[in-house]
Design an enzyme around this catalytic site. Structure first.
Site, PDB file in Angstrom:
ATOM      1  N   LEU A 136       0.832  -1.199   0.000  1.00 34.70           N
ATOM      2  CA  LEU A 136       0.000   0.000   0.000  1.00 34.70           C
ATOM      3  C   LEU A 136       0.870   1.254   0.000  1.00 34.70           C
ATOM      4  O   LEU A 136       1.986   1.241   0.531  1.00 34.70           O
ATOM      5  CB  LEU A 136      -0.902   0.032   1.236  1.00 34.70           C
ATOM      6  CG  LEU A 136      -1.972  -1.050   1.405  1.00 34.70           C
ATOM      7  CD1 LEU A 136      -1.382  -2.388   1.838  1.00 34.70           C
ATOM      8  CD2 LEU A 136      -3.019  -0.619   2.436  1.00 34.70           C
ATOM      9  N   CYS A 137       0.341   2.329  -0.590  1.00 29.52           N
ATOM     10  CA  CYS A 137       0.947   3.645  -0.501  1.00 29.52           C
ATOM     11  C   CYS A 137       2.325   3.675  -1.179  1.00 29.52           C
ATOM     12  O   CYS A 137       2.452   3.361  -2.360  1.00 29.52           O
ATOM     13  CB  CYS A 137       1.015   4.060   0.968  1.00 29.52           C
ATOM     14  SG  CYS A 137       1.410   5.787   1.268  1.00 29.52           S
ATOM     15  N   ILE A 138       3.386   4.000  -0.460  1.00 29.80           N
ATOM     16  CA  ILE A 138       4.737   4.059  -1.019  1.00 29.80           C
ATOM     17  C   ILE A 138       5.433   2.690  -1.005  1.00 29.80           C
ATOM     18  O   ILE A 138       6.417   2.482  -1.713  1.00 29.80           O
ATOM     19  CB  ILE A 138       5.600   5.104  -0.251  1.00 29.80           C
ATOM     20  CG1 ILE A 138       6.910   5.430  -0.991  1.00 29.80           C
ATOM     21  CG2 ILE A 138       5.878   4.635   1.178  1.00 29.80           C
ATOM     22  CD1 ILE A 138       6.734   6.052  -2.359  1.00 29.80           C
ATOM     23  N   PRO A 140       4.904  -0.121  -2.467  1.00 25.66           N
ATOM     24  CA  PRO A 140       5.148  -0.817  -3.733  1.00 25.66           C
ATOM     25  C   PRO A 140       6.516  -0.558  -4.353  1.00 25.66           C
ATOM     26  O   PRO A 140       7.023  -1.399  -5.102  1.00 25.66           O
ATOM     27  CB  PRO A 140       4.023  -0.299  -4.637  1.00 25.66           C
ATOM     28  CG  PRO A 140       2.893  -0.025  -3.690  1.00 25.66           C
ATOM     29  CD  PRO A 140       3.573   0.539  -2.464  1.00 25.66           C
ATOM     30  N   THR A 190      -1.955  -0.699  -4.147  1.00 25.49           N
ATOM     31  CA  THR A 190      -2.988   0.340  -4.138  1.00 25.49           C
ATOM     32  C   THR A 190      -2.396   1.624  -3.549  1.00 25.49           C
ATOM     33  O   THR A 190      -1.511   1.549  -2.687  1.00 25.49           O
ATOM     34  CB  THR A 190      -4.232  -0.147  -3.349  1.00 25.49           C
ATOM     35  OG1 THR A 190      -5.335   0.737  -3.589  1.00 25.49           O
ATOM     36  CG2 THR A 190      -3.964  -0.213  -1.858  1.00 25.49           C
TER      37      THR A 190
END
Length: 219
Positions: A136-138, A140, A190
């Site tokens: 999630l968020c950063i 990835p 996401t």
């Protein structure tokens, strides 16, 4: 049918220097609501720095990532060195600046970042076992760096998207609660708070990415 077992890697406690608490908590809730159970891990290491979340200023003290993450885990947490991919069906990485400062150095070095050895091991072993990973968020960007490939999203930030491409990944622009799934690599991502989001949008994103991860777990 036995419950799906998911390992969640945290990076501290608090958006500016650790795990984003909404993303972490809502990911755990989504796992439970999907009929799974989670175990929480964090690297036993010193945080890069400590931020006063009221003022945004750096504080003159040191804190430990595992100890801080234990706040979110209510004490039920293990060192990431104890993680074994064979014990779990999937792996999840919530965001927060700690993912980019403690789990790796992306916040400072961009695509030239280093990933914490235990984080890299967990991702590689999980991937090699054919088990899915959600981020999630950063977070990835860590998958892009470790795997050197893969279709992922961090939302719509052009500089971060460019860094993903530099590291070998393929970036897909998304908005709130959208999930990008790479079926071949079994990764689902996401954007969450990489966008200007509300807590209910974070909840939907966490639910959707957990759903995508669970769909890739072999029965």
């Amino acid at each position: 049918m036995s419950k799906k077992k998911v390992a969640v890697i945290l990076s501290g406690c608090g958006v500016y220097d650790g795990s984003e608490i909404h993303e972490a908590t809502l990911t755990m809730l989504a796992i439970a609501r999907a009929g799974g159970e989670y175990s929480i891990f964090a690297p036993d290491m010193e945080q890069h720095h400590v931020i006063n979340h009221l003022t945004g200023e750096e504080m003159p003290e040191k804190r430990n990532v595992l100890v801080e993450a234990a706040r979110i885990a209510r004490g039920k947490i293990q060192s990431l060195s104890d993680y074994q991919a064979r014990d779990f069906d999937a792996l999840m990485l919530p965001g927060g600046f700690g993912a980019a400062k403690n789990l790796c150095t992306f916040a400072f070095d961009g695509p030239d970042c280093n990933v914490h050895p235990e984080v890299e091991r967990a991702i590689r072993e999980t991937n090699a076992a054919g088990k899915p990973i959600g981020a999630l968020c950063i977070a990835p960007v860590i998958l892009a760096k470790v795997l050197g490939q893969g279709k992922i999203t961090i939302g719509s930030d052009p500089e971060t998207a460019k860094a993903v491409t530099t590291m070998g990944g393929t970036h897909v622009e998304t908005t709130h609660a959208e999930v990008v799934t790479d079926e071949q690599l079994k990764i689902a991502t996401t954007p969450c708070y990489m966008l200007d989001a509300t807590i209910d949008q974070i909840a939907q994103g966490a639910e959707n990415v957990v759903k995508a991860v669970f769909s890739m777990i072999k029965d």
